[in-house]
Design a protein around this motif. Structure first.
Motif, PDB file in Angstrom:
ATOM      1  N   LEU A  21       0.826  -1.213   0.000  1.00 52.20           N
ATOM      2  CA  LEU A  21       0.000   0.000   0.000  1.00 52.20           C
ATOM      3  C   LEU A  21       0.858   1.260   0.000  1.00 52.20           C
ATOM      4  N   ALA A  22       1.961   1.226   0.755  1.00 51.08           N
ATOM      5  CA  ALA A  22       2.848   2.395   0.796  1.00 51.08           C
ATOM      6  C   ALA A  22       3.460   2.663  -0.577  1.00 51.08           C
ATOM      7  N   LEU A  23       3.897   1.603  -1.248  1.00 54.18           N
ATOM      8  CA  LEU A  23       4.492   1.766  -2.578  1.00 54.18           C
ATOM      9  C   LEU A  23       3.454   2.242  -3.593  1.00 54.18           C
ATOM     10  N   GLU A  36       3.162   4.023 -12.057  1.00 54.94           N
ATOM     11  CA  GLU A  36       4.089   3.623 -10.991  1.00 54.94           C
ATOM     12  C   GLU A  36       3.398   2.959  -9.802  1.00 54.94           C
ATOM     13  N   PHE A  37       2.118   3.283  -9.587  1.00 54.90           N
ATOM     14  CA  PHE A  37       1.401   2.671  -8.463  1.00 54.90           C
ATOM     15  C   PHE A  37       1.275   1.159  -8.626  1.00 54.90           C
ATOM     16  N   LEU A  38       1.440   0.671  -9.867  1.00 57.64           N
ATOM     17  CA  LEU A  38       1.322  -0.767 -10.119  1.00 57.64           C
ATOM     18  C   LEU A  38       2.422  -1.562  -9.420  1.00 57.64           C
ATOM     19  N   ILE A  39       3.553  -0.925  -9.141  1.00 58.00           N
ATOM     20  CA  ILE A  39       4.639  -1.617  -8.433  1.00 58.00           C
ATOM     21  C   ILE A  39       4.142  -2.120  -7.086  1.00 58.00           C
ATOM     22  N   GLY A  40       3.503  -1.239  -6.342  1.00 54.20           N
ATOM     23  CA  GLY A  40       2.966  -1.637  -5.049  1.00 54.20           C
ATOM     24  C   GLY A  40       1.765  -2.544  -5.167  1.00 54.20           C
ATOM     25  N   LEU A  41       0.942  -2.300  -6.185  1.00 54.10           N
ATOM     26  CA  LEU A  41      -0.276  -3.091  -6.352  1.00 54.10           C
ATOM     27  C   LEU A  41       0.046  -4.542  -6.709  1.00 54.10           C
ATOM     28  N   VAL A  42       1.013  -4.733  -7.591  1.00 51.84           N
ATOM     29  CA  VAL A  42       1.418  -6.094  -7.971  1.00 51.84           C
ATOM     30  C   VAL A  42       2.023  -6.822  -6.774  1.00 51.84           C
ATOM     31  N   PHE A  43       2.846  -6.117  -6.008  1.00 52.88           N
ATOM     32  CA  PHE A  43       3.439  -6.735  -4.822  1.00 52.88           C
ATOM     33  C   PHE A  43       2.359  -7.105  -3.811  1.00 52.88           C
ATOM     34  N   LEU A  49       9.493 -12.145  -6.952  1.00 51.62           N
ATOM     35  CA  LEU A  49       8.724 -10.915  -7.110  1.00 51.62           C
ATOM     36  C   LEU A  49       9.130  -9.866  -6.073  1.00 51.62           C
ATOM     37  N   SER A  50       9.504 -10.313  -4.879  1.00 50.40           N
ATOM     38  CA  SER A  50       9.989  -9.371  -3.867  1.00 50.40           C
ATOM     39  C   SER A  50      11.271  -8.691  -4.343  1.00 50.40           C
ATOM     40  N   ALA A  51      12.175  -9.486  -4.929  1.00 48.43           N
ATOM     41  CA  ALA A  51      13.423  -8.915  -5.448  1.00 48.43           C
ATOM     42  C   ALA A  51      13.144  -7.938  -6.588  1.00 48.43           C
ATOM     43  N   LEU A  52      12.220  -8.297  -7.471  1.00 50.76           N
ATOM     44  CA  LEU A  52      11.870  -7.408  -8.580  1.00 50.76           C
ATOM     45  C   LEU A  52      11.210  -6.124  -8.071  1.00 50.76           C
ATOM     46  N   THR A  53      10.430  -6.240  -6.998  1.00 52.44           N
ATOM     47  CA  THR A  53       9.795  -5.056  -6.416  1.00 52.44           C
ATOM     48  C   THR A  53      10.839  -4.101  -5.854  1.00 52.44           C
ATOM     49  N   VAL A  54      11.837  -4.654  -5.169  1.00 51.57           N
ATOM     50  CA  VAL A  54      12.922  -3.815  -4.646  1.00 51.57           C
ATOM     51  C   VAL A  54      13.646  -3.110  -5.793  1.00 51.57           C
ATOM     52  N   PHE A  55      13.942  -3.866  -6.849  1.00 50.99           N
ATOM     53  CA  PHE A  55      14.633  -3.281  -8.006  1.00 50.99           C
ATOM     54  C   PHE A  55      13.793  -2.171  -8.636  1.00 50.99           C
TER      55      PHE A  55
END
Length: 341
Positions: A147-149, A187-194, A218-224
């Motif tokens: 949610l924060a992302l 960009e909000f999709l980064i947090g939504l997908v995670f 997916l966690s690693a990809l989210t960080v990237f």
């Protein structure tokens, strides 16, 4: 005992080479970190517990469950005890230390990863279910991160309404939000997908190996993605104005120093070392002493009046996104009464 011996050996080498002051400065510095929130980096006692739970997610959640798993046999049992000892020492020591900085507890990443890997291996090998409490904790922490992302780029679209409503009382933070940041809208999709991935994983009591791999990949990809896409935009809001001012002074024969806040950015981005920046003089000299070349300063907008009142020689060059840029030209010693904070 080995660490003490190694530290003592280093101290002895410094003393033998005629550098006792290095040892004294080293001990004083670490004593200051232990007893005071140095450079304004304070925090609650449980600071690093929260940092590790969130920062090493999802491994942190599985590591918590791994603490209660049965003791293995043989060499693995010895290794597990060392990992538990390492984790306990790191968390305990840096919880006691008054200076709280994110990376201080980074040595705990290794034991957390080991405990998480062992727990997941046992879970998959035994086809056992994840406890309800673990799944709830995973949903909670992962949900907050997602949610924060997702909210980060959306916040920018509503910043004018937020500022107009007066919800942000800090003048510096409010001025930060005036920075022009270009968001493309996806960009909000980064947090939504995670968030979706975390919800999907913890919805199943008995995860498969494919699900475990998917969660961690997916966690690693989210960080990237967060570092590549979100972090530069956050930097544009929080400090880019000051950074660009420092960069504009590269190669200038001048002193550069921040006022009222601790930072090393002025040294890095102007490419000056501490010696060339101040030549061993106290920073008070920059504000009221007889300068041999111009001095440039950066302060936050809510502290400007205090510095102008205390040091009338300061000249305002401009301001941007909460930072004010000042200059003091070489002249005879002024009559300032101290930097003040």
């Amino acid at each position: 005992m080995g660490l003490v011996s190694f530290g003592g050996l280093w101290f002895a080498m410094e003393l033998l080479q005629g550098r006792p002051q290095t040892v004294v400065d080293f001990l004083r510095y670490h004593l200051r970190l232990l007893t005071t929130p140095d450079a304004g980096h304070g925090g609650p006692f449980f600071y690093h517990v929260v940092v590790l739970l969130v920062g090493v997610f999802p491994a942190s959640v599985f590591a918590l469950a791994g603490l209660r798993r049965g003791e293995p046999e043989g060499a693995l049992a010895v290794f597990r005890r060392w990992m538990l000892l390492l984790l306990g020492v790191v968390v305990a020591v840096f919880s006691i230390v008054e200076t709280k900085i994110l990376h201080y507890s980074s040595l705990a990443y290794f034991p957390i990863s080991f405990l998480a890997a062992r727990y997941l291996h046992q879970t998959l090998d035994g086809h056992t279910a994840l406890p309800g409490g673990l799944r709830a904790l995973g949903w909670g922490i992962g949900g907050l991160i997602g949610l924060a992302l997702a909210a980060m780029p959306l916040f920018s679209h509503f910043k004018e309404d937020i500022l107009a409503a007066g919800w942000i009382r800090d003048p510096f933070a409010a001025a930060n939000l005036q920075a022009e940041v270009h968001w493309q809208g996806w960009e909000f999709l980064i947090g939504l997908v995670f968030l979706g991935a975390v919800s999907w994983f913890f919805a199943f009591p008995r995860p498969t190996l494919r699900q475990v791999r998917g969660l961690f990949v997916l966690s690693a990809l989210t960080v990237f993605a967060a570092l590549s896409v979100l972090a530069p935009r956050v930097e544009a809001v929080t400090q880019r104005a000051a950074i660009e001012f420092y960069e504009s002074l590269q190669g200038a024969d001048a002193y550069v120093y921040p006022l009222g806040f601790k930072s090393y950015a002025h040294l890095f981005y102007t490419r000056k070392g501490p010696e060339t920046a101040l030549k061993g003089r106290p920073k008070e000299w920059l504000l009221s002493g007889a300068l041999d070349k111009p001095a440039f300063f950066v302060c936050k907008v809510h502290r400007l009046e205090k510095y102008l009142e205390a040091y009338p020689d300061l000249e305002v060059l401009g301001s941007r996104n909460g930072f004010v840029f000042l200059r003091r030209q070489p002249r005879e010693a002024g009559s300032g009464q101290g930097e003040g904070r």
